[in-house]
Design an enzyme around this catalytic site. Structure first.
Site, PDB file in Angstrom:
ATOM      1  N   ASP A  39       0.842  -1.185   0.000  1.00 58.55           N
ATOM      2  CA  ASP A  39       0.000   0.000   0.000  1.00 58.55           C
ATOM      3  C   ASP A  39       0.886   1.247   0.000  1.00 58.55           C
ATOM      4  O   ASP A  39       2.077   1.172   0.329  1.00 58.55           O
ATOM      5  CB  ASP A  39      -0.897   0.002   1.254  1.00 58.55           C
ATOM      6  CG  ASP A  39      -2.209   0.738   1.054  1.00 58.55           C
ATOM      7  OD1 ASP A  39      -2.169   1.955   0.776  1.00 58.55           O
ATOM      8  OD2 ASP A  39      -3.268   0.110   1.177  1.00 58.55           O
ATOM      9  N   ASP A  62       3.211   1.760  -4.823  1.00 54.91           N
ATOM     10  CA  ASP A  62       2.366   2.601  -5.665  1.00 54.91           C
ATOM     11  C   ASP A  62       2.036   1.754  -6.884  1.00 54.91           C
ATOM     12  O   ASP A  62       2.906   1.511  -7.729  1.00 54.91           O
ATOM     13  CB  ASP A  62       3.118   3.870  -6.066  1.00 54.91           C
ATOM     14  CG  ASP A  62       2.340   4.740  -7.056  1.00 54.91           C
ATOM     15  OD1 ASP A  62       1.266   4.315  -7.543  1.00 54.91           O
ATOM     16  OD2 ASP A  62       2.825   5.843  -7.376  1.00 54.91           O
ATOM     17  N   VAL A  63       0.801   1.285  -6.990  1.00 53.74           N
ATOM     18  CA  VAL A  63       0.461   0.321  -8.032  1.00 53.74           C
ATOM     19  C   VAL A  63       0.578   0.887  -9.439  1.00 53.74           C
ATOM     20  O   VAL A  63       0.632   0.137 -10.415  1.00 53.74           O
ATOM     21  CB  VAL A  63      -0.956  -0.261  -7.834  1.00 53.74           C
ATOM     22  CG1 VAL A  63      -1.037  -1.061  -6.542  1.00 53.74           C
ATOM     23  CG2 VAL A  63      -2.029   0.818  -7.902  1.00 53.74           C
ATOM     24  N   ASN A  89      -6.160  -5.612  -5.529  1.00 42.16           N
ATOM     25  CA  ASN A  89      -7.334  -5.025  -4.889  1.00 42.16           C
ATOM     26  C   ASN A  89      -7.347  -3.502  -4.927  1.00 42.16           C
ATOM     27  O   ASN A  89      -8.429  -2.892  -4.895  1.00 42.16           O
ATOM     28  CB  ASN A  89      -7.392  -5.495  -3.430  1.00 42.16           C
ATOM     29  CG  ASN A  89      -8.342  -4.682  -2.591  1.00 42.16           C
ATOM     30  OD1 ASN A  89      -9.564  -4.773  -2.722  1.00 42.16           O
ATOM     31  ND2 ASN A  89      -7.795  -3.846  -1.714  1.00 42.16           N
ATOM     32  N   TYR A 158     -15.666   4.363 -13.341  1.00 36.15           N
ATOM     33  CA  TYR A 158     -15.401   3.220 -12.468  1.00 36.15           C
ATOM     34  C   TYR A 158     -15.917   1.942 -13.113  1.00 36.15           C
ATOM     35  O   TYR A 158     -15.214   0.924 -13.148  1.00 36.15           O
ATOM     36  CB  TYR A 158     -16.070   3.453 -11.115  1.00 36.15           C
ATOM     37  CG  TYR A 158     -15.853   2.346 -10.116  1.00 36.15           C
ATOM     38  CD1 TYR A 158     -14.620   2.185  -9.487  1.00 36.15           C
ATOM     39  CD2 TYR A 158     -16.892   1.483  -9.774  1.00 36.15           C
ATOM     40  CE1 TYR A 158     -14.422   1.177  -8.558  1.00 36.15           C
ATOM     41  CE2 TYR A 158     -16.694   0.469  -8.843  1.00 36.15           C
ATOM     42  CZ  TYR A 158     -15.463   0.311  -8.244  1.00 36.15           C
ATOM     43  OH  TYR A 158     -15.266  -0.682  -7.316  1.00 36.15           O
ATOM     44  N   LYS A 162     -13.663  -1.312 -14.263  1.00 36.87           N
ATOM     45  CA  LYS A 162     -13.874  -2.651 -13.722  1.00 36.87           C
ATOM     46  C   LYS A 162     -14.293  -3.640 -14.809  1.00 36.87           C
ATOM     47  O   LYS A 162     -14.009  -4.840 -14.707  1.00 36.87           O
ATOM     48  CB  LYS A 162     -14.899  -2.602 -12.591  1.00 36.87           C
ATOM     49  CG  LYS A 162     -14.401  -1.857 -11.357  1.00 36.87           C
ATOM     50  CD  LYS A 162     -13.110  -2.459 -10.818  1.00 36.87           C
ATOM     51  CE  LYS A 162     -12.661  -1.822  -9.517  1.00 36.87           C
ATOM     52  NZ  LYS A 162     -11.437  -2.454  -8.968  1.00 36.87           N
TER      53      LYS A 162
END
Length: 264
Positions: A39, A62-63, A89, A158, A162
Site C-alpha cells: 500500500d 504505488d500500483v 485489490n 469506475y 472494472k
C-alpha cells in the site's frame, strides 16, 4: 479433497491497509498464508502487518509505478522466500455524471484500477513463472465490481475500469496457460459493501442529484439485489481465499460474482 488451507503460501494484497484489502489480509492469514500488505499508506499498512503477527509484513507500493512493483515483489520474495498469491485489490472510485466528466479524474481512475492491476499481473507472472524469482506458479485474484455488470448512474468511469478488469483477467489467464507460467488468474465482482468507499458512493450519488438521500441510494441497491442485503467484507474475502486456494484449482479465467445476484 481440495482445501482452502493456504499454509506455506505467500500472498501479497494491494491496497491492503484498509477496507476490503484489510479484510482480505485477515482472511488469507486465517487460512494459513503469510501475508504482505502492499500500500502507499505506510503507517496504516505497517500497523496492520504488526496486528497480523510476526509472520506477516508490509511493503510500500504505488500500483501505478512499474519500478515500485518491481521493488515490492523483490522485497517480498527476498524476505519470505517466495510469492504464490497476488490480490490486485487497490482501486479508486470518483463519482461523476458523464456530462460533468473531469478528464484528470478519469485518467486517475484508469491509472490506478487498470494500469495498476496490469502491472500487478506483469510482475506476478515474472516472479511466479518457471525460472522466476519465486518460480512455482500460483494464483492472481483481481478485484472487479458488480459495476462491471450493471448500468448504475454516476459511476461510468469506475464501471468501465472494472469491465476492463474482467477482460484483462481472461486474457491474462490465456497468456499464462499458453506460455506455461503455471499461474491461474481469476476475478471477483463484489457487490456494494457498506465500508468507507461504499458510504462515500452513496453520499456522492445523492449529492449529484441521482437520489434524494444516501439512504435512498442504499435502498435502491438492496432493491436490485435478490439476496436482499448489501455485501460484507467477509463475503468478498472468503471468495478471494477460495480463488487463491486449491479448492479452485480448475477455475481459471473466471469471474466470481459476490453480489447477492444484483448483476445477474
Amino acid at each position: 479433497m481440495a482445501s482452502t488451507d493456504l499454509t506455506g503460501r505467500i500472498a501479497l494484497v494491494t491496497g491492503g491497509a484498509q477496507g476490503l484489502g484489510e479484510g482480505m489480509a485477515y482472511a488469507l492469514a486465517a487460512a494459513g498464508a503469510r501475508v504482505v500488505i502492499a500500500d502507499i499508506q505506510d503507517d496504516l499498512g505497517g500497523k496492520l502487518a504488526e496486528a497480523l503477527g510476526a509472520d506477516h509484513g508490509f511493503v510500500h507500493l504505488d500500483v501505478t509505478d512499474d519500478a515500485s512493483w518491481a521493488a515490492a515483489v523483490a522485497s517480498t520474495v527476498e524476505r519470505f522466500g517466495g510469492l504464490d498469491v497476488v490480490v490486485n485489490n487497490a482501486g479508486v472510485e470518483i463519482t461523476s455524471l458523464l456530462i460533468d466528466l473531469d478528464p484528470e479524474d478519469a485518467r486517475k481512475t484508469f491509472d490506478i484500477n487498470v494500469i495498476g492491476a496490469s502491472l500487478g499481473l506483469k510482475h506476478a507472472f515474472r516472479a511466479m513463472r518457471p525460472g522466476g524469482a519465486a518460480g512455482r506458479g500460483g494464483a492472481v485474484v483481481n478485484i472487479a465490481s458488480v459495476a462491471a455488470t450493471i448500468a448504475f448512474p454516476g459511476i461510468a468511469m469506475y464501471s468501465a475500469s472494472k469491465s476492463a478488469i474482467d477482460r484483462l483477467t481472461r486474457v491474462a489467464a490465456m497468456e499464462s496457460g499458453k506460455l506455461g507460467y503455471g499461474v491461474r488468474v481469476n476475478c471477483v465482482y463484489p457487490g456494494l459493501v457498506p465500508n468507507r468507499m461504499g458510504a462515500a458512493l452513496a453520499d456522492d450519488v445523492a449529492r449529484i442529484g441521482l437520489f434524494g438521500s444516501p439512504q435512498e441510494a442504499v435502498e435502491a441497491v438492496v432493491a436490485l439485489t435478490p439476496s436482499g442485503r448489501l455485501a460484507t467484507t467477509e463475503d468478498i474475502a472468503a471468495a478471494v481465499v477460495f480463488l487463491a486456494s486449491d479448492s479452485s484449482a480448475f477455475v481459471n479465467g473466471a469471474g466470481l460474482a459476490v453480489d447477492g445476484g444484483m448483476g445477474m
